[in-house]
Design a protein around this motif. Structure first.
Motif, PDB file in Angstrom:
ATOM      1  N   THR A 204     -33.095  22.707  32.836  1.00 33.74           N
ATOM      2  CA  THR A 204     -33.356  22.888  31.411  1.00 33.74           C
ATOM      3  C   THR A 204     -33.007  24.309  30.987  1.00 33.74           C
ATOM      4  O   THR A 204     -33.303  25.274  31.679  1.00 33.74           O
ATOM      5  CB  THR A 204     -34.837  22.611  31.095  1.00 33.74           C
ATOM      6  OG1 THR A 204     -35.147  21.258  31.469  1.00 33.74           O
ATOM      7  CG2 THR A 204     -35.121  22.800  29.610  1.00 33.74           C
ATOM      8  N   GLY A 205     -32.370  24.408  29.826  1.00 35.17           N
ATOM      9  CA  GLY A 205     -32.009  25.725  29.317  1.00 35.17           C
ATOM     10  C   GLY A 205     -31.687  25.672  27.844  1.00 35.17           C
ATOM     11  O   GLY A 205     -32.035  24.717  27.138  1.00 35.17           O
ATOM     12  N   THR A 206     -31.004  26.703  27.366  1.00 36.58           N
ATOM     13  CA  THR A 206     -30.652  26.845  25.955  1.00 36.58           C
ATOM     14  C   THR A 206     -29.165  26.584  25.759  1.00 36.58           C
ATOM     15  O   THR A 206     -28.336  27.079  26.531  1.00 36.58           O
ATOM     16  CB  THR A 206     -30.982  28.268  25.459  1.00 36.58           C
ATOM     17  OG1 THR A 206     -32.374  28.527  25.686  1.00 36.58           O
ATOM     18  CG2 THR A 206     -30.687  28.414  23.977  1.00 36.58           C
ATOM     19  N   ILE A 207     -28.824  25.817  24.749  1.00 41.68           N
ATOM     20  CA  ILE A 207     -27.421  25.507  24.483  1.00 41.68           C
ATOM     21  C   ILE A 207     -26.706  26.766  24.013  1.00 41.68           C
ATOM     22  O   ILE A 207     -27.055  27.350  22.985  1.00 41.68           O
ATOM     23  CB  ILE A 207     -27.285  24.392  23.435  1.00 41.68           C
ATOM     24  CG1 ILE A 207     -27.941  23.106  23.949  1.00 41.68           C
ATOM     25  CG2 ILE A 207     -25.815  24.139  23.097  1.00 41.68           C
ATOM     26  CD1 ILE A 207     -27.992  21.986  22.928  1.00 41.68           C
ATOM     27  N   ALA A 208     -25.706  27.193  24.788  1.00 40.89           N
ATOM     28  CA  ALA A 208     -24.954  28.406  24.461  1.00 40.89           C
ATOM     29  C   ALA A 208     -23.683  28.095  23.688  1.00 40.89           C
ATOM     30  O   ALA A 208     -23.257  28.874  22.835  1.00 40.89           O
ATOM     31  CB  ALA A 208     -24.605  29.173  25.738  1.00 40.89           C
ATOM     32  N   ARG A 209     -23.063  26.954  23.994  1.00 39.01           N
ATOM     33  CA  ARG A 209     -21.848  26.547  23.291  1.00 39.01           C
ATOM     34  C   ARG A 209     -21.825  25.028  23.177  1.00 39.01           C
ATOM     35  O   ARG A 209     -22.269  24.321  24.068  1.00 39.01           O
ATOM     36  CB  ARG A 209     -20.592  27.006  24.037  1.00 39.01           C
ATOM     37  CG  ARG A 209     -20.337  28.509  23.941  1.00 39.01           C
ATOM     38  CD  ARG A 209     -18.968  28.889  24.464  1.00 39.01           C
ATOM     39  NE  ARG A 209     -18.874  28.768  25.913  1.00 39.01           N
ATOM     40  CZ  ARG A 209     -17.995  28.014  26.546  1.00 39.01           C
ATOM     41  NH1 ARG A 209     -17.153  27.259  25.867  1.00 39.01           N
ATOM     42  NH2 ARG A 209     -17.964  27.982  27.866  1.00 39.01           N
ATOM     43  N   CYS A 210     -21.262  24.548  22.083  1.00 43.73           N
ATOM     44  CA  CYS A 210     -21.099  23.113  21.862  1.00 43.73           C
ATOM     45  C   CYS A 210     -19.790  22.923  21.117  1.00 43.73           C
ATOM     46  O   CYS A 210     -19.722  23.117  19.902  1.00 43.73           O
ATOM     47  CB  CYS A 210     -22.278  22.552  21.073  1.00 43.73           C
ATOM     48  SG  CYS A 210     -22.253  20.751  20.904  1.00 43.73           S
ATOM     49  N   GLN A 211     -18.749  22.562  21.858  1.00 43.95           N
ATOM     50  CA  GLN A 211     -17.409  22.478  21.287  1.00 43.95           C
ATOM     51  C   GLN A 211     -16.935  21.028  21.286  1.00 43.95           C
ATOM     52  O   GLN A 211     -16.725  20.431  22.327  1.00 43.95           O
ATOM     53  CB  GLN A 211     -16.441  23.360  22.072  1.00 43.95           C
ATOM     54  CG  GLN A 211     -15.042  23.385  21.508  1.00 43.95           C
ATOM     55  CD  GLN A 211     -14.146  24.374  22.228  1.00 43.95           C
ATOM     56  OE1 GLN A 211     -14.566  25.047  23.157  1.00 43.95           O
ATOM     57  NE2 GLN A 211     -12.909  24.471  21.789  1.00 43.95           N
ATOM     58  N   GLU A 212     -16.766  20.490  20.098  1.00 40.87           N
ATOM     59  CA  GLU A 212     -16.334  19.098  19.960  1.00 40.87           C
ATOM     60  C   GLU A 212     -14.814  18.999  19.961  1.00 40.87           C
ATOM     61  O   GLU A 212     -14.120  19.857  19.412  1.00 40.87           O
ATOM     62  CB  GLU A 212     -16.906  18.497  18.678  1.00 40.87           C
ATOM     63  CG  GLU A 212     -18.418  18.359  18.690  1.00 40.87           C
ATOM     64  CD  GLU A 212     -18.945  17.563  17.512  1.00 40.87           C
ATOM     65  OE1 GLU A 212     -18.190  16.743  16.969  1.00 40.87           O
ATOM     66  OE2 GLU A 212     -20.112  17.764  17.140  1.00 40.87           O
ATOM     67  N   GLY A 242     -28.677  15.463  18.471  1.00 37.42           N
ATOM     68  CA  GLY A 242     -28.893  16.615  17.598  1.00 37.42           C
ATOM     69  C   GLY A 242     -28.669  17.934  18.317  1.00 37.42           C
ATOM     70  O   GLY A 242     -29.392  18.911  18.085  1.00 37.42           O
ATOM     71  N   LEU A 243     -27.665  17.987  19.177  1.00 34.01           N
ATOM     72  CA  LEU A 243     -27.417  19.190  19.974  1.00 34.01           C
ATOM     73  C   LEU A 243     -26.808  20.289  19.123  1.00 34.01           C
ATOM     74  O   LEU A 243     -25.809  20.080  18.437  1.00 34.01           O
ATOM     75  CB  LEU A 243     -26.489  18.865  21.144  1.00 34.01           C
ATOM     76  CG  LEU A 243     -26.974  17.787  22.123  1.00 34.01           C
ATOM     77  CD1 LEU A 243     -25.970  17.602  23.242  1.00 34.01           C
ATOM     78  CD2 LEU A 243     -28.346  18.148  22.682  1.00 34.01           C
ATOM     79  N   LYS A 244     -27.413  21.474  19.181  1.00 32.49           N
ATOM     80  CA  LYS A 244     -26.933  22.625  18.445  1.00 32.49           C
ATOM     81  C   LYS A 244     -27.116  23.884  19.279  1.00 32.49           C
ATOM     82  O   LYS A 244     -28.021  23.957  20.117  1.00 32.49           O
ATOM     83  CB  LYS A 244     -27.689  22.783  17.117  1.00 32.49           C
ATOM     84  CG  LYS A 244     -27.473  21.644  16.135  1.00 32.49           C
ATOM     85  CD  LYS A 244     -28.251  21.883  14.850  1.00 32.49           C
ATOM     86  CE  LYS A 244     -28.049  20.735  13.864  1.00 32.49           C
ATOM     87  NZ  LYS A 244     -28.828  20.943  12.614  1.00 32.49           N
ATOM     88  N   VAL A 245     -26.259  24.865  19.033  1.00 34.10           N
ATOM     89  CA  VAL A 245     -26.378  26.146  19.724  1.00 34.10           C
ATOM     90  C   VAL A 245     -27.749  26.748  19.435  1.00 34.10           C
ATOM     91  O   VAL A 245     -28.193  26.787  18.290  1.00 34.10           O
ATOM     92  CB  VAL A 245     -25.268  27.119  19.278  1.00 34.10           C
ATOM     93  CG1 VAL A 245     -25.505  28.507  19.850  1.00 34.10           C
ATOM     94  CG2 VAL A 245     -23.901  26.596  19.695  1.00 34.10           C
ATOM     95  N   GLY A 246     -28.414  27.168  20.489  1.00 35.79           N
ATOM     96  CA  GLY A 246     -29.757  27.737  20.354  1.00 35.79           C
ATOM     97  C   GLY A 246     -30.861  26.743  20.644  1.00 35.79           C
ATOM     98  O   GLY A 246     -32.013  27.129  20.853  1.00 35.79           O
TER      99      GLY A 246
END
Length: 264
Positions: A204-212, A242-246
């Motif tokens: 488990t961690g924090t989303i740093a990047r999400c590139q579609e 609902g994945l978003k950076v942060g």
């Protein structure tokens, strides 16, 4: 020191070979500019390639070499840790000493032994997007298979199921180093951990990047301790979760999907 045993040819950290970039120069440019975007532009790299190189370096090191700095209008900057600066400085001192007086290299062998082994980790080429260096914490053999627990730092562990023959062939022992390789397509992401699953591993961690992309997206999660794990999922799954950076997310990996390797 004989020519054959010369350690100064640091493959993967000296000059680009094809599409393999100079990790050392990238670290230096990040340190001087405080921006991975500026460093990538100066080297003719894409922003994504630069981040993947940084993530690979951090995952292969026992301590993070690069950290994100939150804040600012663009989300903050990027800088080297003190450990990262020592790594860069040691390599450059070794290069200068070898070029000027080969005999003087012997005076720095303590630093070299520590950091050269790190440079060799960057040479491994594999199709697995995720590569972690860790220490074997536990090996439990069964009738056919063995469960191996790898401590990858930051309080994170990975369990792998391999055959007893593979464990013997790799010479896996408690306290020794090993690599864990995981393909991004094998990772399942969730934002809800309140359920049971057959997946042995959850990080488990924090989303740093999400590139579609056109169909799929690459989601990079920063774990405690600075390491990252990347997953490839569909764009629809990104929207559904609902994945978003942060935001927070958990990567689930079956133990049978963790491939182990050891330094040659």
């Amino acid at each position: 020191m004989s020519k054959a045993s010369s350690p100064i040819k640091m493959e993967g950290l000296s000059k680009p070979r094809g599409k393999r970039w100079d990790h050392l120069e990238l670290l230096e440019r990040i340190d001087s500019s405080g921006s991975i975007s500026a460093a990538a532009t100066a080297m003719g790299m894409s922003y994504k390639a630069a981040w993947q190189a940084v993530e690979s370096v951090n995952n292969m090191s026992q301590e993070p070499l690069v950290i994100r700095q939150p804040g600012g209008s663009s989300g903050g900057g990027t800088s080297l840790t003190e450990y990262g600066r020592r790594v860069v400085a040691t390599y450059r001192r070794l290069e200068e000493a070898w070029a000027a007086v080969p005999a003087s290299v012997s005076s720095m062998m303590d630093d070299f032994d520590r950091y050269y082994s790190l440079s060799r980790r960057f040479d491994m080429q594999t199709s697995a997007r995720n590569q972690f260096l860790g220490t074997i914490k536990h090996v439990k053999k069964g009738a056919v298979n063995a469960e191996v627990i790898l401590d990858i730092g930051g309080g994170n562990e990975l369990a792998a199921i391999i055959t007893n023959d593979s464990a013997d062939h790799l010479g896996l022992e408690i306290g020794s180093e090993a690599y864990a390789l995981i393909k991004a397509q094998w990772i399942i992401l969730t934002v809800d951990t309140d359920f049971k699953t057959s997946a042995r591993n959850s990080l488990t961690g924090t989303i740093a990047r999400c590139q579609e992309g056109a169909v799929n997206a690459e989601v990079v999660i920063e774990l405690p301790g600075g390491k990252t794990i990347a997953a490839i999922i569909t764009n629809d799954s990104v929207k559904t979760l609902g994945l978003k950076v942060g935001g927070k997310a958990t990567a689930m990996i079956k133990a049978s999907h963790v491939i182990l390797a050891v330094p040659s």
